[in-house]
Design a protein around this motif. Structure first.
Motif, PDB file in Angstrom:
ATOM      1  N   PHE A 125       1.022   8.029   4.561  1.00 49.41           N
ATOM      2  CA  PHE A 125      -0.181   7.237   4.307  1.00 49.41           C
ATOM      3  C   PHE A 125      -0.637   6.534   5.583  1.00 49.41           C
ATOM      4  O   PHE A 125      -1.815   6.578   5.958  1.00 49.41           O
ATOM      5  N   ARG A 126       0.292   5.881   6.265  1.00 53.15           N
ATOM      6  CA  ARG A 126      -0.065   5.149   7.480  1.00 53.15           C
ATOM      7  C   ARG A 126      -0.578   6.085   8.571  1.00 53.15           C
ATOM      8  O   ARG A 126      -1.437   5.719   9.366  1.00 53.15           O
ATOM      9  N   GLN A 127      -0.062   7.297   8.594  1.00 56.05           N
ATOM     10  CA  GLN A 127      -0.458   8.263   9.603  1.00 56.05           C
ATOM     11  C   GLN A 127      -1.894   8.755   9.403  1.00 56.05           C
ATOM     12  O   GLN A 127      -2.599   9.032  10.380  1.00 56.05           O
ATOM     13  N   ASN A 128      -2.332   8.836   8.148  1.00 56.48           N
ATOM     14  CA  ASN A 128      -3.625   9.448   7.848  1.00 56.48           C
ATOM     15  C   ASN A 128      -4.693   8.502   7.314  1.00 56.48           C
ATOM     16  O   ASN A 128      -5.841   8.906   7.127  1.00 56.48           O
ATOM     17  N   VAL A 129      -4.342   7.247   7.068  1.00 58.21           N
ATOM     18  CA  VAL A 129      -5.248   6.354   6.356  1.00 58.21           C
ATOM     19  C   VAL A 129      -6.566   6.107   7.079  1.00 58.21           C
ATOM     20  O   VAL A 129      -7.604   5.925   6.441  1.00 58.21           O
ATOM     21  N   HIS A 130      -6.566   6.125   8.397  1.00 57.39           N
ATOM     22  CA  HIS A 130      -7.789   5.782   9.112  1.00 57.39           C
ATOM     23  C   HIS A 130      -8.906   6.811   8.911  1.00 57.39           C
ATOM     24  O   HIS A 130     -10.073   6.530   9.185  1.00 57.39           O
ATOM     25  N   ASP A 131      -8.531   7.982   8.424  1.00 60.78           N
ATOM     26  CA  ASP A 131      -9.539   8.995   8.111  1.00 60.78           C
ATOM     27  C   ASP A 131     -10.164   8.797   6.734  1.00 60.78           C
ATOM     28  O   ASP A 131     -11.062   9.535   6.347  1.00 60.78           O
ATOM     29  N   ALA A 132      -9.678   7.804   6.003  1.00 56.93           N
ATOM     30  CA  ALA A 132     -10.149   7.600   4.625  1.00 56.93           C
ATOM     31  C   ALA A 132     -11.642   7.315   4.554  1.00 56.93           C
ATOM     32  O   ALA A 132     -12.291   7.607   3.553  1.00 56.93           O
ATOM     33  N   GLY A 133     -12.194   6.758   5.631  1.00 55.90           N
ATOM     34  CA  GLY A 133     -13.614   6.442   5.625  1.00 55.90           C
ATOM     35  C   GLY A 133     -14.503   7.647   5.375  1.00 55.90           C
ATOM     36  O   GLY A 133     -15.632   7.509   4.874  1.00 55.90           O
ATOM     37  N   LYS A 134     -13.997   8.836   5.697  1.00 54.33           N
ATOM     38  CA  LYS A 134     -14.772  10.061   5.495  1.00 54.33           C
ATOM     39  C   LYS A 134     -14.974  10.391   4.016  1.00 54.33           C
ATOM     40  O   LYS A 134     -15.857  11.176   3.668  1.00 54.33           O
ATOM     41  N   HIS A 135     -14.152   9.781   3.158  1.00 56.28           N
ATOM     42  CA  HIS A 135     -14.131  10.196   1.757  1.00 56.28           C
ATOM     43  C   HIS A 135     -14.835   9.224   0.802  1.00 56.28           C
ATOM     44  O   HIS A 135     -14.812   9.433  -0.408  1.00 56.28           O
ATOM     45  N   PHE A 136     -15.436   8.164   1.342  1.00 54.37           N
ATOM     46  CA  PHE A 136     -16.186   7.263   0.469  1.00 54.37           C
ATOM     47  C   PHE A 136     -17.554   7.869   0.172  1.00 54.37           C
ATOM     48  O   PHE A 136     -18.183   8.462   1.055  1.00 54.37           O
ATOM     49  N   ARG A 137     -17.989   7.698  -1.053  1.00 54.75           N
ATOM     50  CA  ARG A 137     -19.287   8.225  -1.474  1.00 54.75           C
ATOM     51  C   ARG A 137     -20.164   7.085  -1.972  1.00 54.75           C
ATOM     52  O   ARG A 137     -19.671   6.121  -2.554  1.00 54.75           O
ATOM     53  N   VAL A 138     -21.447   7.229  -1.730  1.00 60.83           N
ATOM     54  CA  VAL A 138     -22.411   6.210  -2.140  1.00 60.83           C
ATOM     55  C   VAL A 138     -23.486   6.863  -2.997  1.00 60.83           C
ATOM     56  O   VAL A 138     -24.133   7.821  -2.574  1.00 60.83           O
TER      57      VAL A 138
ATOM     58  N   TYR B 105       0.858  -1.188   0.000  1.00 59.53           N
ATOM     59  CA  TYR B 105       0.000   0.000   0.000  1.00 59.53           C
ATOM     60  C   TYR B 105       0.894   1.237   0.000  1.00 59.53           C
ATOM     61  O   TYR B 105       1.669   1.437   0.937  1.00 59.53           O
ATOM     62  N   PHE B 106       0.778   2.038  -1.028  1.00 55.25           N
ATOM     63  CA  PHE B 106       1.524   3.295  -1.083  1.00 55.25           C
ATOM     64  C   PHE B 106       3.007   3.092  -0.790  1.00 55.25           C
ATOM     65  O   PHE B 106       3.552   3.658   0.146  1.00 55.25           O
ATOM     66  N   TRP B 107       3.644   2.258  -1.587  1.00 56.11           N
ATOM     67  CA  TRP B 107       5.089   2.041  -1.533  1.00 56.11           C
ATOM     68  C   TRP B 107       5.555   1.503  -0.184  1.00 56.11           C
ATOM     69  O   TRP B 107       6.683   1.763   0.240  1.00 56.11           O
ATOM     70  N   GLY B 108       4.731   0.753   0.477  1.00 52.85           N
ATOM     71  CA  GLY B 108       5.141   0.181   1.752  1.00 52.85           C
ATOM     72  C   GLY B 108       4.061  -0.704   2.347  1.00 52.85           C
ATOM     73  O   GLY B 108       3.144  -1.140   1.647  1.00 52.85           O
ATOM     74  N   LEU B 109       4.163  -0.959   3.631  1.00 57.25           N
ATOM     75  CA  LEU B 109       3.218  -1.826   4.310  1.00 57.25           C
ATOM     76  C   LEU B 109       1.920  -1.100   4.640  1.00 57.25           C
ATOM     77  O   LEU B 109       1.912   0.108   4.867  1.00 57.25           O
ATOM     78  N   PRO B 110       0.806  -1.840   4.694  1.00 56.80           N
ATOM     79  CA  PRO B 110      -0.438  -1.253   5.197  1.00 56.80           C
ATOM     80  C   PRO B 110      -0.252  -0.842   6.653  1.00 56.80           C
ATOM     81  O   PRO B 110       0.579  -1.415   7.380  1.00 56.80           O
ATOM     82  N   SER B 111      -1.020   0.116   7.108  1.00 58.84           N
ATOM     83  CA  SER B 111      -0.915   0.580   8.480  1.00 58.84           C
ATOM     84  C   SER B 111      -1.114  -0.561   9.473  1.00 58.84           C
ATOM     85  O   SER B 111      -0.372  -0.691  10.457  1.00 58.84           O
ATOM     86  N   ILE B 112      -2.100  -1.399   9.236  1.00 58.30           N
ATOM     87  CA  ILE B 112      -2.413  -2.483  10.169  1.00 58.30           C
ATOM     88  C   ILE B 112      -1.273  -3.493  10.259  1.00 58.30           C
ATOM     89  O   ILE B 112      -0.990  -4.027  11.336  1.00 58.30           O
TER      90      ILE B 112
END
Length: 264
Positions: free
Chosen positions: A182-195, A61-68
């Protein structure tokens, strides 16, 4: 002696690789880190002094490991002195820093990463592009079979390999800070999904979320504050109603065939 493989998978590629390797090694337990992350007692119970081989299968993920995955390795308490190997699944061919990240994190625990591998799987990272078309994805899965077979044989024989770094200097220069950001900010990604209005409330996105970050309090999905940006939800939606930061409709989707069966 028991063998253990820890994995994280958003669309099923890493799960499929971990499962295939485990079957070929034998006497192997595969563990989803999303189910045990942060639970030291559970991990210690899984990994004992009798553990002979310890594997890690994670996506890029983004040139490295996923945050988890990064958090899991930081918190991991190593038991015994098993042979350790890692496998990175990625949609592209460019080598990056994941195996070296794993090696450094394990070294802090006093464990040497003996071998690091990489498998090219179908591309499906919607943040940048649509998933591979069905024919291209099928071809990638077919090509990966021999690579996975070779990795399983090497892991079974406790092979030692060079832990390769980036193929190009710019991957090292930009990859590390980009992955850290990416790892620092990824958990906020949920705010940006659209349905879109095409959502039927079927709940497949909820079932596709490996970390249980999506709920369905009404007839539309809601993302929580623990997103890993795996985009499993986007790829699982049967009516292509989910997008990220844009209203652009998804053109192509991908879930590993076996994973798709599990998430129906």
């Amino acid at each position: 002696m028991k063998n253990v493989i820890f994995y994280f998978s958003g669309t099923g590629n890493s799960l499929a690789v971990a499962t295939s390797i485990a079957e070929k090694i034998g006497d192997c337990e595969i563990v989803d880190i999303a189910k045990v992350n942060g639970d030291a007692e559970t991990v210690s119970a899984i990994m004992t002094n009798a553990t002979e081989r310890l594997g890690f299968v994670f996506p890029q993920y983004f040139w490295g490991l996923p945050s988890i995955a990064h958090l899991f390795l930081r918190n991991l308490k190593v038991v015994g002195s098993p042979y350790a190997f890692s496998v990175i699944t990625a949609g592209g061919d460019s080598a990056s820093v994941e195996n070296r990240q794993i090696a450094k994190l394990l070294a802090r625990k006093g464990l040497n990463l003996a071998a690091g591998f990489r498998v090219t799987m179908p591309d499906n990272y919607y943040v940048f592009y649509d998933a591979d078309a069905q024919e291209k994805a099928a071809a990638a899965l077919e090509s990966a079979k021999g690579v996975i077979e070779s990795i399983a044989i090497q892991a079974a024989n406790k092979a030692v390999t060079e832990i390769e770094g980036p193929a190009h200097w710019y991957e090292s220069l930009f990859g590390r800070p980009v992955n850290a950001l990416f790892r620092q900010n990824v958990h906020d990604a949920g705010k940006h999904f659209r349905v879109s209005g095409e959502c039927t409330g079927c709940g497949k996105c909820v079932r596709a979320c490996s970390i249980g970050n999506i709920s369905m309090p009404g007839k539309r999905p809601v993302w929580g504050p623990a997103c890993e940006q795996c985009n499993g939800c986007i790829n699982a939606c049967p009516v292509k109603a989910i997008s990220y930061r844009t209203d652009r409709k998804v053109l192509s989707q991908y879930l590993h065939p076996e994973y798709a069966k599990l998430k129906k």
